[in-house]
Design an enzyme around this catalytic site. Structure first.
Site, PDB file in Angstrom:
ATOM      1  CD  GLU A   1      -2.864  -1.233   2.340  1.00 15.20           C
ATOM      2  OE1 GLU A   1      -2.328  -1.265   3.470  1.00 15.20           O
ATOM      3  OE2 GLU A   1      -4.085  -1.254   2.158  1.00 15.20           O
TER       4      GLU A   1
ATOM      5  CD  GLU B   1      -2.970  -7.019   3.683  1.00 16.49           C
ATOM      6  OE1 GLU B   1      -2.634  -7.821   2.782  1.00 16.49           O
ATOM      7  OE2 GLU B   1      -2.608  -5.837   3.711  1.00 16.49           O
TER       8      GLU B   1
HETATM    9  C1  1HE Z   1       7.277  -8.070  12.006  1.00 10.75           C
HETATM   10  C2  1HE Z   1       6.534  -7.995  10.815  1.00 10.75           C
HETATM   11  C3  1HE Z   1       5.287  -7.333  10.870  1.00 10.75           C
HETATM   12  C4  1HE Z   1       8.342  -9.080  10.396  1.00 10.75           C
HETATM   13  N1  1HE Z   1       4.893  -6.803  12.051  1.00 10.75           N
HETATM   14  N2  1HE Z   1       6.859  -7.531  13.132  1.00 10.75           N
HETATM   15  N3  1HE Z   1       2.196  -8.401   6.350  1.00 10.75           N
HETATM   16  C5  1HE Z   1       2.619  -9.648   6.572  1.00 10.75           C
HETATM   17  O1  1HE Z   1       1.837 -10.536   6.783  1.00 10.75           O
HETATM   18  C6  1HE Z   1       4.113  -9.843   6.516  1.00 10.75           C
HETATM   19  C7  1HE Z   1       4.644 -10.434   7.813  1.00 10.75           C
HETATM   20  N4  1HE Z   1       6.086 -10.661   7.751  1.00 10.75           N
HETATM   21  C8  1HE Z   1       6.623 -11.687   7.025  1.00 10.75           C
HETATM   22  O2  1HE Z   1       5.960 -12.436   6.333  1.00 10.75           O
HETATM   23  C9  1HE Z   1       8.115 -11.842   7.101  1.00 10.75           C
HETATM   24  O3  1HE Z   1       8.556 -11.269   8.359  1.00 10.75           O
HETATM   25  C10 1HE Z   1       8.894 -11.194   5.965  1.00 10.75           C
HETATM   26  C11 1HE Z   1       8.646 -11.986   4.681  1.00 10.75           C
HETATM   27  C12 1HE Z   1       8.500  -9.728   5.758  1.00 10.75           C
HETATM   28  C13 1HE Z   1      10.406 -11.207   6.300  1.00 10.75           C
HETATM   29  O4  1HE Z   1      10.804 -12.539   6.586  1.00 10.75           O
HETATM   30  P1  1HE Z   1      12.217 -12.782   7.290  1.00 10.75           P
HETATM   31  O5  1HE Z   1      12.393 -14.270   7.394  1.00 10.75           O
HETATM   32  O6  1HE Z   1      13.283 -11.975   6.634  1.00 10.75           O
HETATM   33  O7  1HE Z   1      12.112 -12.144   8.767  1.00 10.75           O
HETATM   34  P2  1HE Z   1      11.283 -12.655  10.033  1.00 10.75           P
HETATM   35  O8  1HE Z   1      12.183 -13.557  10.861  1.00 10.75           O
HETATM   36  O9  1HE Z   1       9.949 -13.156   9.692  1.00 10.75           O
HETATM   37  O10 1HE Z   1      11.072 -11.282  10.807  1.00 10.75           O
HETATM   38  C14 1HE Z   1      12.155 -10.625  11.461  1.00 10.75           C
HETATM   39  C15 1HE Z   1      11.557  -9.883  12.628  1.00 10.75           C
HETATM   40  O11 1HE Z   1      10.674  -8.884  12.127  1.00 10.75           O
HETATM   41  C16 1HE Z   1      10.719 -10.815  13.509  1.00 10.75           C
HETATM   42  O12 1HE Z   1      10.835 -10.372  14.848  1.00 10.75           O
HETATM   43  P3  1HE Z   1      11.800 -11.158  15.879  1.00 10.75           P
HETATM   44  O13 1HE Z   1      11.545 -10.463  17.175  1.00 10.75           O
HETATM   45  O14 1HE Z   1      11.364 -12.584  15.853  1.00 10.75           O
HETATM   46  O15 1HE Z   1      13.203 -10.960  15.354  1.00 10.75           O
HETATM   47  C17 1HE Z   1       9.328 -10.563  13.020  1.00 10.75           C
HETATM   48  O16 1HE Z   1       8.348 -10.775  14.013  1.00 10.75           O
HETATM   49  C18 1HE Z   1       9.393  -9.067  12.665  1.00 10.75           C
HETATM   50  N5  1HE Z   1       8.381  -8.745  11.694  1.00 10.75           N
HETATM   51  N6  1HE Z   1       7.201  -8.631   9.825  1.00 10.75           N
HETATM   52  C19 1HE Z   1       5.694  -6.910  13.139  1.00 10.75           C
HETATM   53  N7  1HE Z   1       4.499  -7.195   9.791  1.00 10.75           N
HETATM   54  C20 1HE Z   1      -3.458  -0.736   7.532  1.00 10.75           C
HETATM   55  S1  1HE Z   1      -3.829  -2.376   7.385  1.00 10.75           S
HETATM   56  C21 1HE Z   1      -2.438  -3.132   6.662  1.00 10.75           C
HETATM   57  C22 1HE Z   1      -2.596  -4.604   6.689  1.00 10.75           C
HETATM   58  C23 1HE Z   1      -1.291  -5.313   6.737  1.00 10.75           C
HETATM   59  O17 1HE Z   1      -0.265  -4.788   6.375  1.00 10.75           O
HETATM   60  S2  1HE Z   1      -1.301  -6.893   7.396  1.00 10.75           S
HETATM   61  C24 1HE Z   1       0.420  -7.325   7.471  1.00 10.75           C
HETATM   62  C25 1HE Z   1       0.818  -8.043   6.236  1.00 10.75           C
END
Ligand code: 1HE
Length: 281
Positions: free
Chosen positions: A121, A141
Site C-alpha cells: 500500500e 491479509e
Molecule cells: C514483524 C513484521 C510485521 C516481520 N509486524 N513484526 N504483512 C505480513 O503478513 C508480513 C509479515 N512478515 C513476514 O511475512 C516476514 O517477516 C517477511 C517476509 C517480511 C520477512 O521474513 P524474514 O524471514 O526476513 O524475517 P522474520 O524472521 O519473519 O522477521 C524478522 C523480525 O521482524 C521478527 O521479529 P523477531 O523479534 O522474531 O526478530 C518478526 O516478528 C518481525 N516482523 N514482519 C511486526 N508485519 C493498515 S492495514 C495493513 C494490513 C497489513 O499490512 S497486514 C500485514 C501483512
C-alpha cells in the site's frame, strides 16, 4: 523543516542532496520496516513538510533485507485494538499515503525484498516503483484473517485491476520479476540494486520545473477521482496555470529557436536520462 530536523525521525532517515533530491529510508530493519503507529506519524510529518522544505524529488528506500512488511502485527496484537481505534489508525495511514500521492513532489520507490500488505500500500502511493530481482509483492491479509486498511482497495486495485487484487488476497499469490512489471506493480525492473536507478529517475524528475511536477504529482491523481467531464475542465484550469508559467519561457524560447533538444527513443546516441527510457537529446 530545516537540515537539522531531517535526522529527527525514529523510524526514518532522511538525506537531502544539494540538488533537492531527498532519500527517505525506512529504518526499522529489525522489524522488516513494519509500520507501527509511530512510523506512520513519521511518514505523515515527513511527507507533509517535504514539499515546503525544498524537496524536488524523493526516493523512498528501505534498510535491511525487505522494503516493508506492512502493518506492525506485533504491535497490533499487543494493543488488542477495538474497531474505533483501528479505524482512526487507518485514517492516519491514509493521511500519510495521501501526502505522498497528492503532495506534488515526485516520489520514486526503490524496492527490494518483501513489498507486502501495507508495504505494498505504501509503495502504491509512490509515483514510480523500481523493483530489483529480490522484490516480491503480495497481500497476505487474506491468510492472516485481516483486510487491507491502507488504501490497497483503491491504489493496488487501480494498478493491477480488481480481479488480480482479489486473487492476491484470496490465494496469497505473489508477483515478482517481469510478471510484476507486466501486471503494473512496478514500472522498472533492474538487474542490480534498485536504489541507483531510483536516484537516477529522481534526478531526472527533479530537473523539471517544480510547478510542472506539482501538477503531475497531484493533478493526475485528483482527476482520476472526478468524472471525465469534470476532469477535462480541471485539466484545462491546471494547464492554464502551468503552461503559462514564467519559468517555462526559456525552455519554450529554446524550442522556438531550434536549439532545444528533441524527444528521441531509447538507444539514440546522446539521449539524456536513464538507460532504457529514451528522452531529450
Ligand atoms: C514483524 C513484521 C510485521 C516481520 N509486524 N513484526 N504483512 C505480513 O503478513 C508480513 C509479515 N512478515 C513476514 O511475512 C516476514 O517477516 C517477511 C517476509 C517480511 C520477512 O521474513 P524474514 O524471514 O526476513 O524475517 P522474520 O524472521 O519473519 O522477521 C524478522 C523480525 O521482524 C521478527 O521479529 P523477531 O523479534 O522474531 O526478530 C518478526 O516478528 C518481525 N516482523 N514482519 C511486526 N508485519 C493498515 S492495514 C495493513 C494490513 C497489513 O499490512 S497486514 C500485514 C501483512
Amino acid at each position: 523543516m530545516t537540515e537539522r530536523d531531517l535526522g529527527s525521525f525514529d523510524s526514518l532517515t532522511v538525506a537531502a542532496d544539494p540538488d533537492g533530491v531527498w532519500t527517505v529510508t525506512l529504518n526499522r530493519p529489525e522489524r522488516r520496516n513494519a509500520l507501527d503507529a509511530a512510523a506512520v506519524e513519521d511518514l505523515v510529518a515527513l511527507f507533509s513538510a517535504a514539499p515546503r522544505a525544498g524537496a524536488r524529488a524523493i526516493v523512498l528506500a528501505a534498510a535491511g533485507p525487505h522494503f516493508c512488511a506492512g502493518l506492525d502485527l506485533v504491535e497490533h496484537h499487543r494493543q488488542d485494538r477495538d474497531p474505533a481505534s483501528f479505524w482512526q489508525l487507518c485514517l492516519r495511514w491514509h493521511e500519510a499515503f495521501n501526502r505522498i500521492e497528492y503532495g506534488g513532489v515526485p516520489v520514486i520507490a526503490a524496492l527490494h525484498g518483501a513489498v507486502v500488505g501495507g508495504g505494498l500500500e505504501l509503495a502504491a502511493a509512490a509515483h514510480v516503483r523500481v523493483a530489483d530481482a529480490t522484490t516480491y509483492f503480495a497481500l497476505p491479509e487474506g491468510q492472516r484473517g485481516l483486510f487491507t486498511g491502507g488504501g490497497a482497495t483503491i491504489r493496488v486495485a487501480e494498478l493491477v485491476g480488481r480481479a488480480r487484487m482479489t486473487d492476491m488476497m484470496l490465494t496469497g499469490r505473489v508477483y515478482q520479476g517481469e510478471e510484476a512489471v507486466r501486471v503494473g506493480l512496478a514500472q522498472y525492473l533492474v538487474e542490480g540494486p534498485s536504489l541507483p536507478k531510483a536516484l537516477d529517475l529522481a534526478r531526472r524528475a527533479a530537473a523539471n520545473l517544480p510547478l510542472t511536477n506539482f501538477a503531475i504529482c497531484s493533478a493526475i491523481s485528483h482527476m482520476r477521482n472526478m468524472s471525465a467531464f469534470d476532469a477535462a475542465y480541471a485539466e484545462a484550469a491546471v494547464a492554464g496555470i502551468v503552461n503559462t508559467q514564467a519559468a517555462a519561457r526559456d525552455r519554450l524560447a529554446a524550442f522556438a529557436a531550434g536549439t532545444a533538444p528533441r524527444v528521441r527513443p531509447a538507444g539514440t546516441e546522446g539521449t539524456e536520462g536513464t538507460e532504457g527510457t529514451g528522452g531529450l537529446s
